[in-house]
Design a protein around this motif. Sequence first.
Motif, short mmCIF file in Angstrom:
data_model
loop_
_atom_site.label_atom_id
_atom_site.label_comp_id
_atom_site.label_asym_id
_atom_site.label_seq_id
_atom_site.Cartn_x
_atom_site.Cartn_y
_atom_site.Cartn_z
N GLY A 196 0.83 -1.20 0.00
CA GLY A 196 0.00 0.00 0.00
C GLY A 196 0.87 1.25 0.00
O GLY A 196 0.60 2.21 -0.74
N VAL A 197 1.93 1.24 0.81
CA VAL A 197 2.86 2.38 0.87
C VAL A 197 3.53 2.59 -0.49
O VAL A 197 3.57 3.71 -1.02
N MET A 198 4.03 1.51 -1.09
CA MET A 198 4.74 1.64 -2.37
C MET A 198 3.81 2.09 -3.49
O MET A 198 4.15 2.97 -4.29
N LEU A 199 2.62 1.47 -3.58
CA LEU A 199 1.70 1.82 -4.67
C LEU A 199 1.22 3.27 -4.53
O LEU A 199 1.09 4.00 -5.52
N SER A 200 0.98 3.70 -3.29
CA SER A 200 0.57 5.09 -3.08
C SER A 200 1.68 6.05 -3.49
O SER A 200 1.43 7.10 -4.09
N ALA A 201 2.93 5.67 -3.17
CA ALA A 201 4.08 6.51 -3.55
C ALA A 201 4.21 6.61 -5.07
O ALA A 201 4.40 7.71 -5.62
N PHE A 202 4.08 5.48 -5.76
CA PHE A 202 4.11 5.50 -7.23
C PHE A 202 2.96 6.36 -7.76
O PHE A 202 3.13 7.13 -8.71
N GLY A 203 1.78 6.22 -7.16
CA GLY A 203 0.61 6.97 -7.63
C GLY A 203 0.81 8.47 -7.49
O GLY A 203 0.53 9.23 -8.43
N LEU A 204 1.35 8.88 -6.35
CA LEU A 204 1.59 10.32 -6.13
C LEU A 204 2.64 10.83 -7.13
O LEU A 204 2.47 11.89 -7.74
N PHE A 205 3.70 10.05 -7.30
CA PHE A 205 4.79 10.45 -8.20
C PHE A 205 4.27 10.63 -9.63
O PHE A 205 4.50 11.66 -10.28
N ALA A 220 14.03 9.26 -7.32
CA ALA A 220 14.28 9.03 -5.89
C ALA A 220 13.16 9.62 -5.03
O ALA A 220 12.99 9.22 -3.86
N ALA A 221 12.37 10.53 -5.61
CA ALA A 221 11.24 11.09 -4.87
C ALA A 221 10.24 10.00 -4.49
O ALA A 221 9.52 10.13 -3.49
N ILE A 222 10.20 8.93 -5.28
CA ILE A 222 9.29 7.81 -4.96
C ILE A 222 9.59 7.28 -3.55
O ILE A 222 8.67 7.01 -2.76
N LEU A 223 10.88 7.16 -3.23
CA LEU A 223 11.26 6.66 -1.90
C LEU A 223 10.87 7.65 -0.82
O LEU A 223 10.43 7.26 0.28
N ALA A 224 11.01 8.95 -1.13
CA ALA A 224 10.61 9.98 -0.15
C ALA A 224 9.10 9.90 0.10
O ALA A 224 8.64 10.00 1.25
N ALA A 226 7.26 7.24 -0.28
CA ALA A 226 7.01 6.01 0.48
C ALA A 226 7.26 6.26 1.97
O ALA A 226 6.48 5.83 2.83
N ALA A 227 8.35 6.99 2.26
CA ALA A 227 8.66 7.31 3.66
C ALA A 227 7.56 8.18 4.27
O ALA A 227 7.18 8.01 5.44
N LEU A 228 7.03 9.11 3.47
CA LEU A 228 5.96 9.99 3.95
C LEU A 228 4.70 9.17 4.30
O LEU A 228 4.15 9.31 5.41
N PHE A 229 4.28 8.31 3.39
CA PHE A 229 3.07 7.51 3.64
C PHE A 229 3.30 6.54 4.82
O PHE A 229 2.42 6.34 5.65
N LEU A 230 4.51 5.97 4.85
CA LEU A 230 4.82 5.06 5.96
C LEU A 230 4.79 5.80 7.30
O LEU A 230 4.25 5.30 8.29
N GLY A 231 5.35 7.02 7.29
CA GLY A 231 5.37 7.82 8.52
C GLY A 231 3.96 8.16 8.97
O GLY A 231 3.64 8.02 10.17
N VAL A 232 3.12 8.59 8.04
CA VAL A 232 1.74 8.94 8.40
C VAL A 232 1.02 7.70 8.94
O VAL A 232 0.32 7.76 9.97
N THR B 49 1.10 16.30 -2.35
CA THR B 49 1.94 15.71 -1.29
C THR B 49 1.32 15.92 0.10
O THR B 49 1.47 15.07 0.98
N LEU B 50 0.63 17.04 0.28
CA LEU B 50 0.01 17.30 1.58
C LEU B 50 -1.39 16.71 1.68
O LEU B 50 -1.79 16.15 2.72
N ALA B 51 -2.15 16.84 0.59
CA ALA B 51 -3.57 16.46 0.64
C ALA B 51 -3.78 14.94 0.71
O ALA B 51 -4.69 14.47 1.41
N LEU B 52 -2.95 14.18 0.00
CA LEU B 52 -3.21 12.75 -0.06
C LEU B 52 -2.95 12.04 1.28
O LEU B 52 -3.81 11.27 1.75
N PRO B 53 -1.82 12.30 1.94
CA PRO B 53 -1.66 11.70 3.28
C PRO B 53 -2.73 12.20 4.25
O PRO B 53 -3.20 11.45 5.11
N ALA B 54 -3.14 13.48 4.10
CA ALA B 54 -4.18 14.02 4.98
C ALA B 54 -5.51 13.28 4.75
O ALA B 54 -6.23 12.98 5.71
N ALA B 55 -5.80 12.99 3.48
CA ALA B 55 -7.05 12.26 3.16
C ALA B 55 -7.01 10.87 3.78
O ALA B 55 -8.02 10.40 4.34
#
Lengths: 248, 74
Positions: A196-205, A220-224, A226-232, B49-55
């Motif tokens: 879920g973390v990886m696919l969301s990161a790809f989707g955002l990118f 490399a932003a994909i990894l960042a 992934a870290a963001l979604f994992l952190g949340v 980047t902000l809205a999706l984790p917030a959602a």
Amino acid sequence: MTNLTTIVSVAGASFAASFVEAVEALTIVLAVGLARGWRPALTGAAAALAALALIVAALGPLLGAIPIRALQFIVGVLLLMFGLRWLRKAILRTIGVIALHDEDAAFQRETRELTAAERRQARGLDWIAGVTAFKAVLLEGIEVVFIVIAVGAARGLLGLASVGALAACVLVAVIGAAIHRPLARVPENALKFAVGVMLSAFGLFWTGESLGVDWPGGDAAILAFAALFLGVAAVLVVLLKPQLAEHA
Amino acid sequence: MIGAIVAQLIGLFVDDEFLATAILAAVAVAGALALSAAAPAWVAGLLLTLALPAALAASVVRSAWRASRETTGG
């Protein structure tokens, strides 16, 4: 140019996601095979694989006709919906809001339903069993095809994503054939969390890239992300789990 | 059977309507910003980047809160 980060991310995400889907399909096929015999189980599974091959053969050439920006946008948005849905469910399972997916329970339930159908209807049993296996393999297979297209198409790495998915499916099939039991010990929720973390990161990118965003650091932003979604997700688990345990 | 398959295919992407709507809304706003050139592209990126984790967080908190209320009978 494709860098190592992208290659590892694409192959890894495709392998892990396909592994989870293959485990779910295997559970149903095993239930059909052990409850009603291997002929309908394997016939249904083979028919589903043939149907999947037809879908891929029919839709595959269309991918090349779609402009790359449009493809990135469509795939990016679908990945966000698919990946964030998986991640949400994995978080809710971790904090105990919904039950963990249990392959043993799914296996028992499917076996029970097939046995009940046997009592109700003596004829056409092979048909029911075959359709059950067909549906399971087709649905999980469509998810695998989507994942392969989603993680591979936007960077022209369909071959790599396919290898990852194929390796996962073959591995699950080999293990299933060897042990003849559902793979209940696979840490499915942890895998779904990671996927879920990886696919969301790809989707955002890819959604951002399709809108003209020049992400800092390139792929490399994909990894960042992934870290963001994992952190949340980790923060949500840490904050919500104790509160829910208190109310339980 | 085809109906069941179609329903399950839609279910691959839409589970929680709130989350699905929030994702589409974030993408629509970011897309409108980027395509109308009302703001630089990086603003659209920052918004996503902000809205999706917030959602995601809002959807999980809503589900957890609902589950907690059901447990306590509130």
